[in-house]
Scaffold this motif. Structure first.
Motif, PDB file in Angstrom:
ATOM      1  N   GLU A   1      -2.014  -5.538   7.528  1.00 11.36           N
ATOM      2  CA  GLU A   1      -2.736  -5.114   8.727  1.00 11.36           C
ATOM      3  C   GLU A   1      -2.508  -3.632   8.973  1.00 11.36           C
ATOM      4  N   THR A   2      -3.502  -2.975   9.556  1.00 13.05           N
ATOM      5  CA  THR A   2      -3.373  -1.565   9.892  1.00 13.05           C
ATOM      6  C   THR A   2      -2.436  -1.412  11.093  1.00 13.05           C
ATOM      7  N   PRO A   3      -1.827  -0.239  11.257  1.00 14.32           N
ATOM      8  CA  PRO A   3      -0.961  -0.033  12.437  1.00 14.32           C
ATOM      9  C   PRO A   3      -1.712  -0.203  13.751  1.00 14.32           C
ATOM     10  N   GLU A   4      -3.035   0.084  13.729  1.00 16.32           N
ATOM     11  CA  GLU A   4      -3.835  -0.119  14.940  1.00 16.32           C
ATOM     12  C   GLU A   4      -4.277  -1.577  15.008  1.00 16.32           C
ATOM     13  N   PRO A   5      -4.293  -2.174  16.187  1.00 17.95           N
ATOM     14  CA  PRO A   5      -4.696  -3.583  16.327  1.00 17.95           C
ATOM     15  C   PRO A   5      -6.118  -3.825  15.819  1.00 17.95           C
ATOM     16  N   GLY A   6      -6.304  -4.958  15.151  1.00 19.75           N
ATOM     17  CA  GLY A   6      -7.636  -5.363  14.731  1.00 19.75           C
ATOM     18  C   GLY A   6      -8.069  -4.876  13.373  1.00 19.75           C
ATOM     19  N   GLY A   7      -7.249  -4.097  12.687  1.00 21.96           N
ATOM     20  CA  GLY A   7      -7.635  -3.596  11.379  1.00 21.96           C
ATOM     21  C   GLY A   7      -6.979  -4.370  10.254  1.00 21.96           C
ATOM     22  N   SER A   8      -7.501  -4.225   9.049  1.00 24.36           N
ATOM     23  CA  SER A   8      -6.943  -4.918   7.895  1.00 24.36           C
ATOM     24  C   SER A   8      -7.182  -4.110   6.630  1.00 24.36           C
ATOM     25  N   PHE A   9      -6.152  -4.058   5.767  1.00 24.57           N
ATOM     26  CA  PHE A   9      -6.266  -3.430   4.460  1.00 24.57           C
ATOM     27  C   PHE A   9      -6.457  -4.472   3.352  1.00 24.57           C
ATOM     28  N   GLY A  10      -6.612  -5.734   3.742  1.00 26.84           N
ATOM     29  CA  GLY A  10      -6.860  -6.755   2.744  1.00 26.84           C
ATOM     30  C   GLY A  10      -5.697  -7.711   2.544  1.00 26.84           C
TER      31      GLY A  10
ATOM     32  N   LEU B   1       0.846  -1.192   0.000  1.00 29.33           N
ATOM     33  CA  LEU B   1       0.000   0.000   0.000  1.00 29.33           C
ATOM     34  C   LEU B   1       0.882   1.244   0.000  1.00 29.33           C
ATOM     35  N   SER B   2       0.265   2.360  -0.362  1.00 34.73           N
ATOM     36  CA  SER B   2       0.991   3.616  -0.296  1.00 34.73           C
ATOM     37  C   SER B   2       1.084   4.131   1.136  1.00 34.73           C
ATOM     38  N   GLU B   3       0.193   3.635   1.995  1.00 30.35           N
ATOM     39  CA  GLU B   3       0.221   4.047   3.395  1.00 30.35           C
ATOM     40  C   GLU B   3       0.830   2.955   4.264  1.00 30.35           C
ATOM     41  N   SER B   4       1.135   3.316   5.494  1.00 31.83           N
ATOM     42  CA  SER B   4       1.810   2.393   6.404  1.00 31.83           C
ATOM     43  C   SER B   4       0.925   1.198   6.738  1.00 31.83           C
ATOM     44  N   SER B   5       1.509   0.002   6.700  1.00 33.68           N
ATOM     45  CA  SER B   5       0.790  -1.223   7.063  1.00 33.68           C
ATOM     46  C   SER B   5       1.796  -2.260   7.525  1.00 33.68           C
TER      47      SER B   5
END
Length: 402
Positions: free
Chosen positions: A359-368, A337-341
């Motif tokens: 995964e997103t930097p915050e726990p429990g998130g996902s970018f796919g 991704l272009s953003e942090s993951s």
């Protein structure tokens, strides 16, 4: 003749003494009446409470199921994981605290065999404009998702799927052991002995060869061991001294495993030795690696590791190693991704592509989920998978085939 009082009959007359004695119930008759009374009361009690003790359900015997499983998941929210087992329950009831694994499948309505024999197991929800394109979430009630190790500790238990979506391995509530399941043949077979809480606490890995021919279960503890089951014959062999499997190739011709059951070796140093075996348990290669080394390619040639940074660029990388020697073949900079993951490895799609979750930097998130070409480093989003599949997921045949 109806008796109204001792020695009297209706109309006021008295019976002779001999008749009065014979009219009184004798010992045997009184006993019979008592037994009859107990029987009637007992039968009434059972009738009034017949729903309190349900009849044992018949053993589940799944038939052939042709649609491949795209993935299995545990829902994000559930009351099950917050429920502490009752200490008064028997050992088996206390052991399995949750059965939340759910199979997600895609198929054409009315095509192929779909004989899972699960009550409320399947319903067709259209995934495209064509109403015959079906998608179903099938809760697998026999597959444990969490077990109670002791009064204060619970742990999850894995479910595994082959990349073609036709073979599954899980811990069975009804058999109380790990089983392998050939979906298309409708066959389940044991791949471990009966397991208790102590043994499940020692469970370190469960794996299936990509073709579904061999299943492995590995344990640590005082007797580290690797169990290898040939599904065709149902025969299980034990290879002592190994407590974790990093992957199996086709037909388990190559097995990547670890001897060390902890990260610390006998000399007090970190031990990340990787051992390459054949399916007979013979060592064909061994080298010092890192704890992040994981996931053997289907052809048995490569292992991968996901690193948060290599050097000082602060970027994530996918390191590809030669399985037999550990030699680094290439290091690929990840650009999911272009953003942090944060990249998390999920296994091989095929010999040329590896699956990662962003995964997103915050726990429990996902970018796919993304497939990364191990030769070029190019990554593409797997759009047949949602951004997030649940609290936990095991991937099978990830792409929908029409």
């Amino acid at each position: 003749m109806n008796e109204t009082s001792p020695g009297r009959v209706e109309g006021g007359g008295l019976l002779p003494e001999s008749k009065r004695r014979s009219a009184r119930p004798g010992p045997s008759r009184r006993t019979g009446l008592f037994v009859l009374l107990v029987f009637v009361i007992g039968a009434g009690f059972l009738y009034l409470n017949r729903h309190d003790e349900p009849e044992a359900l018949p053993e589940w015997k799944p038939g052939p199921f042709d649609p491949p499983v795209q993935y299995a998941f545990i829902p994000e929210k559930s009351d099950c994981r917050d429920h502490l087992a009752d200490a008064t329950e028997d050992a088996e009831a206390k052991l399995v605290t949750c059965s939340e694994w759910t199979l997600h499948t895609n198929y054409k309505n009315g095509q192929g065999r779909q004989e899972l024999d699960l009550t409320y197991g399947m319903s067709c929800a259209g995934v495209k404009a064509d109403e015959d394109d079906c998608s179903s979430d099938i809760q697998l009630f026999d597959a444990a998702s969490q077990v109670q190790i002791d009064d204060s500790y619970r742990q999850g238990v894995p479910l595994r799927i082959t990349p073609d979506g036709h073979f599954i391995s899980y811990f069975s509530k009804s058999w109380m052991r790990y089983v392998g399941w050939d979906l298309r043949a409708g066959q389940r077979k044991s791949i471990s002995p009966r397991l208790d809480a102590e043994t499940l606490n020692d469970l370190r890995s469960v794996n299936i060869s990509p073709d579904g021919r061999f299943f492995t279960v590995a344990f640590s503890g005082t007797q580290p061991r690797l169990l290898i089951t040939d599904f065709a014959t149902g025969q299980t062999s034990t290879v002592p001294g190994f407590c974790r499997v990093l992957g199996l190739s086709q037909a388990a011709a190559v097995i990547a495993a670890k001897r060390a059951c902890t990260d610390i070796g006998e000399d007090g140093s970190k031990d990340d030795t990787v051992t390459i075996l054949n399916r007979s348990g013979l060592v064909t290669g061994e080298w010092k690696g890192r704890d992040s080394v994981n996931d053997l390619s289907p052809d048995g040639r490569l292992l991968v590791e996901v690193l948060a940074s290599v050097g000082e660029d602060g970027k994530e990388h996918l390191v590809v190693r030669e399985a037999k020697t550990g030699k680094v073949v290439r290091t690929l900079t990840l650009r999911l991704l272009s953003e942090s993951s944060d990249a998390v490895g999920y296994g091989w799609l095929n010999n040329d592509e590896y699956i990662l979750q962003a995964e997103t930097p915050e726990p429990g998130g996902s970018f796919g989920y993304y497939r990364v070409n191990i030769r070029t480093g190019k990554s593409l989003r797997i759009r047949d998978l949602a951004l997030s599949l649940g609290e936990k997921a095991s991937l099978g045949n990830v792409r929908i085939k029409n």
